[in-house]
Design a protein around this motif. Structure first.
Motif, PDB file in Angstrom:
ATOM      1  N   GLU A   1      51.860  67.695  39.296  1.00  0.00           N
ATOM      2  CA  GLU A   1      51.923  66.349  38.740  1.00  0.00           C
ATOM      3  C   GLU A   1      52.071  66.426  37.228  1.00  0.00           C
ATOM      4  O   GLU A   1      51.343  67.153  36.555  1.00  0.00           O
ATOM      5  N   ASP A   2      53.027  65.685  36.712  1.00  0.00           N
ATOM      6  CA  ASP A   2      53.226  65.634  35.271  1.00  0.00           C
ATOM      7  C   ASP A   2      52.157  64.730  34.679  1.00  0.00           C
ATOM      8  O   ASP A   2      51.991  63.583  35.099  1.00  0.00           O
ATOM      9  N   GLU A   3      51.432  65.224  33.688  1.00  0.00           N
ATOM     10  CA  GLU A   3      50.314  64.477  33.110  1.00  0.00           C
ATOM     11  C   GLU A   3      50.756  63.166  32.470  1.00  0.00           C
ATOM     12  O   GLU A   3      49.962  62.236  32.320  1.00  0.00           O
ATOM     13  N   ASP A   4      52.033  63.080  32.091  1.00  0.00           N
ATOM     14  CA  ASP A   4      52.518  61.875  31.404  1.00  0.00           C
ATOM     15  C   ASP A   4      53.012  60.802  32.364  1.00  0.00           C
ATOM     16  O   ASP A   4      53.442  59.738  31.947  1.00  0.00           O
TER      17      ASP A   4
ATOM     18  N   GLU B   1      66.608  73.007  34.274  1.00  0.00           N
ATOM     19  CA  GLU B   1      66.179  72.465  32.982  1.00  0.00           C
ATOM     20  C   GLU B   1      64.664  72.394  32.879  1.00  0.00           C
ATOM     21  O   GLU B   1      64.097  72.641  31.807  1.00  0.00           O
ATOM     22  N   ASP B   2      63.988  72.045  33.976  1.00  0.00           N
ATOM     23  CA  ASP B   2      62.518  72.019  33.950  1.00  0.00           C
ATOM     24  C   ASP B   2      61.942  73.415  33.735  1.00  0.00           C
ATOM     25  O   ASP B   2      60.984  73.603  32.976  1.00  0.00           O
ATOM     26  N   MET B   3      62.508  74.381  34.429  1.00  0.00           N
ATOM     27  CA  MET B   3      61.982  75.747  34.369  1.00  0.00           C
ATOM     28  C   MET B   3      62.515  76.523  33.175  1.00  0.00           C
ATOM     29  O   MET B   3      62.028  77.603  32.860  1.00  0.00           O
TER      30      MET B   3
ATOM     31  N   GLY C   1      57.166  61.663  38.906  1.00  0.00           N
ATOM     32  CA  GLY C   1      55.910  62.021  38.253  1.00  0.00           C
ATOM     33  C   GLY C   1      55.503  63.456  38.476  1.00  0.00           C
ATOM     34  O   GLY C   1      54.377  63.833  38.161  1.00  0.00           O
ATOM     35  N   TYR C   2      56.425  64.274  39.020  1.00  0.00           N
ATOM     36  CA  TYR C   2      56.140  65.685  39.252  1.00  0.00           C
ATOM     37  C   TYR C   2      57.139  66.533  38.460  1.00  0.00           C
ATOM     38  O   TYR C   2      58.232  66.075  38.092  1.00  0.00           O
ATOM     39  N   THR C   3      56.764  67.772  38.224  1.00  0.00           N
ATOM     40  CA  THR C   3      57.622  68.680  37.468  1.00  0.00           C
ATOM     41  C   THR C   3      57.376  70.100  37.942  1.00  0.00           C
ATOM     42  O   THR C   3      56.360  70.389  38.572  1.00  0.00           O
ATOM     43  N   VAL C   4      58.309  70.979  37.600  1.00  0.00           N
ATOM     44  CA  VAL C   4      58.111  72.413  37.832  1.00  0.00           C
ATOM     45  C   VAL C   4      58.082  73.155  36.485  1.00  0.00           C
ATOM     46  O   VAL C   4      58.151  74.373  36.439  1.00  0.00           O
TER      47      VAL C   4
END
Length: 485
Positions: free
Chosen positions: A423-426, A452-454, A480-483
């Motif tokens: 979960e992305d904190e933002d 791009e995320d990684m 709302g999620y990210t890697v």
């Protein structure tokens, strides 16, 4: 300059019958700060003796593959028969003998660090707090706190108080000593001995002269916790690293181009990038070329098509450019991805043209430039899965679950057996029942998102799906999620 650094950080507070106020905060804040500096950190909070023993063994293994080792402890420490011990939350304080054999000997940590193959060892002990268990043993005042220790060659040992003295908890989030330490540890380009002198002066103010920190050092070289980028890089001036300070000279043609690229106006940026003259670059200097590269990349990220065209055609368009200045322009583009106008690592990296720039990693003529950026970013290795610029192929596995409509929802992205999806904190797009919202992506868009995320170029990233994915596949990625690391 790449530094390989490892740390073991322990903060114990939940002692039987007495809970310390600040120690877990101290260890948490120190762990975060050391991670910022590039340390690989093992962090324990409220650890039992067995956990301390296991973590020291892991720390021992890490020391032999790193240049710098650091041990930090916040909690109760004590001396028994002239030897120092750090206590666990399950230490038995009934008698001195019970405490001795249920605590962890500091000398063991020191000896492990001394016998390791690394060059520099740092031991920081905020462990001289007023210990009610020692008072119950009716000890003489001189037996309280910690005893002096011998610092082997290449080691500095830092105490929150002078030998035999004790310290109280702080009134705020941190203990007095760690509060002072956190004030100064980020000061750039300060040798560690000078940093601890500043800590001592601040500690004296905080405690109204009631507490004096103390160090024993046998370091044979300089160590800096925070090395500024200017000193790390060396190749470019600080006005280029923090390009908000770069002075535009109106009589220099290339500086006019840079000024136009800074305008945030497409009608000014596009002709500046498209009409850039190679002879203007060749008649300039490395710093101007570096800043040019930075501003071409920022203009491209702002959707200036002329700047994007320059990046896409960089290899062909710059064939007649001076080799060193060509490298400086390219290094400026690389640098802009990761660092802001103050020369600070970005909170959110500029990734929209990341793959366009990193496509050039396939050409050997850019090897030195990619080494340039990877060496810089190695200092911030905690921010990356794989340090960008390293010529390394990476494979990840995507785990999905089919919904009622036959669409595939992503529930895991695995690298080295670890699920990177978090979960992305933002963000936090949830319905009242807790159901996660999803964004529908085609396969190519999903792969670009992961790249791009990684911060791993698409050309270096292999994505393995648990279903037969093709270009028409619809993949649902949770909002709302990210890697990202």
């Amino acid at each position: 300059m790449s530094r390989r650094m490892t740390a073991l950080v322990i903060g114990n507070a939940d002692y039987p019958g007495q809970k310390l106020r600040n120690t877990t905060n101290d260890s948490e804040d120190m762990s975060g700060k050391l991670s910022e500096f590039g340390f690989s950190v093992i962090h324990l909070s409220n650890a039992e003796k067995r956990e301390i023993d296991d973590s020291v063994k892991s720390f021992r293994d890490n020391l032999n593959s790193n240049d710098i080792g650091l041990f930090y402890f916040a909690g109760h420490g004590m001396q028994i028969d002239g030897e120092n011990y750090i206590t666990a939350i399950d230490t038995d304080f009934d008698t001195e003998m019970d405490a001795k054999y249920s605590s962890y000997p500091l000398n063991k940590v020191i000896e492990i660090m001394e016998r390791s193959k690394n060059k520099t060892n740092i031991i920081i002990l905020d462990a001289c707090r007023n210990n009610p268990y020692e008072r119950a043993w009716h000890r003489a005042p001189g037996q309280r706190g910690l005893a002096p220790v011998f610092a082997p060659k290449g080691t500095i040992v830092a105490f929150a108080t002078s030998p035999g003295e004790v310290a109280g908890d702080g009134a705020g989030r941190n203990g007095c000593y760690t509060e002072a330490l956190l004030k100064h540890i980020s000061s750039p380009d300060i040798p560690i001995e000078e940093m601890f002198k500043r800590v001592r002066n601040s500690l004296s103010v905080i405690t109204k002269n009631k507490q004096t920190s103390w160090e024993h050092t046998s370091l044979s070289g300089d160590f800096f916790f925070n090395i500024s980028l200017v000193n790390t890089i060396g190749k470019y001036r600080k006005e280029s690293i923090a390009d908000e300070l770069f002075h535009i000279k109106t009589d220099v043609e290339l500086h006019s181009v840079i000024s136009n690229l800074k305008s945030h106006d497409w009608y000014t940026q596009n002709p500046a990038a498209r009409n850039l003259k190679i002879e203007d670059v060749n008649s300039s200097d490395a710093d101007s070329a570096f800043v040019l590269g930075r501003n071409i990349y920022q203009a491209a990220c702002g959707s200036a098509n002329g700047a994007s065209e320059f990046i896409s055609g960089f290899r062909d368009r710059t064939q007649d450019m001076d080799v060193e200045l060509r490298s400086s322009v390219f290094e400026g583009m690389l640098f802009e991805i990761f660092f802001n106008s103050k020369g600070e690592l970005r909170e959110n990296f500029k990734t929209s043209k990341f793959n366009k720039v990193f496509e050039y990693q396939q050409y050997s003529e850019f090897d030195e430039s990619f080494k340039f950026i990877s060496d810089i970013l190695a200092t911030y290795q905690n921010r990356f899965h794989i340090i960008p610029g390293k010529d390394r192929d990476v494979s990840v596995d995507v785990e999905t679950r089919e919904n009622d409509s036959g669409e595939r929802k992503v529930i895991g992205v695995y690298l080295g057996g670890l699920n990177l999806l978090r979960e992305d904190e933002d963000f936090g797009f949830y319905e009242d029942d807790g159901e996660v919202h999803y964004e529908a992506l085609r396969k190519s868009a999903f792969e670009r998102r992961l790249s791009e995320d990684m911060l791993i170029p698409s050309s270096k990233l292999t994505i393995n799906f648990d279903f037969e994915a093709d270009r028409t596949s619809k993949i649902l990625f949770p909002y709302g999620y990210t890697v990202a690391k």
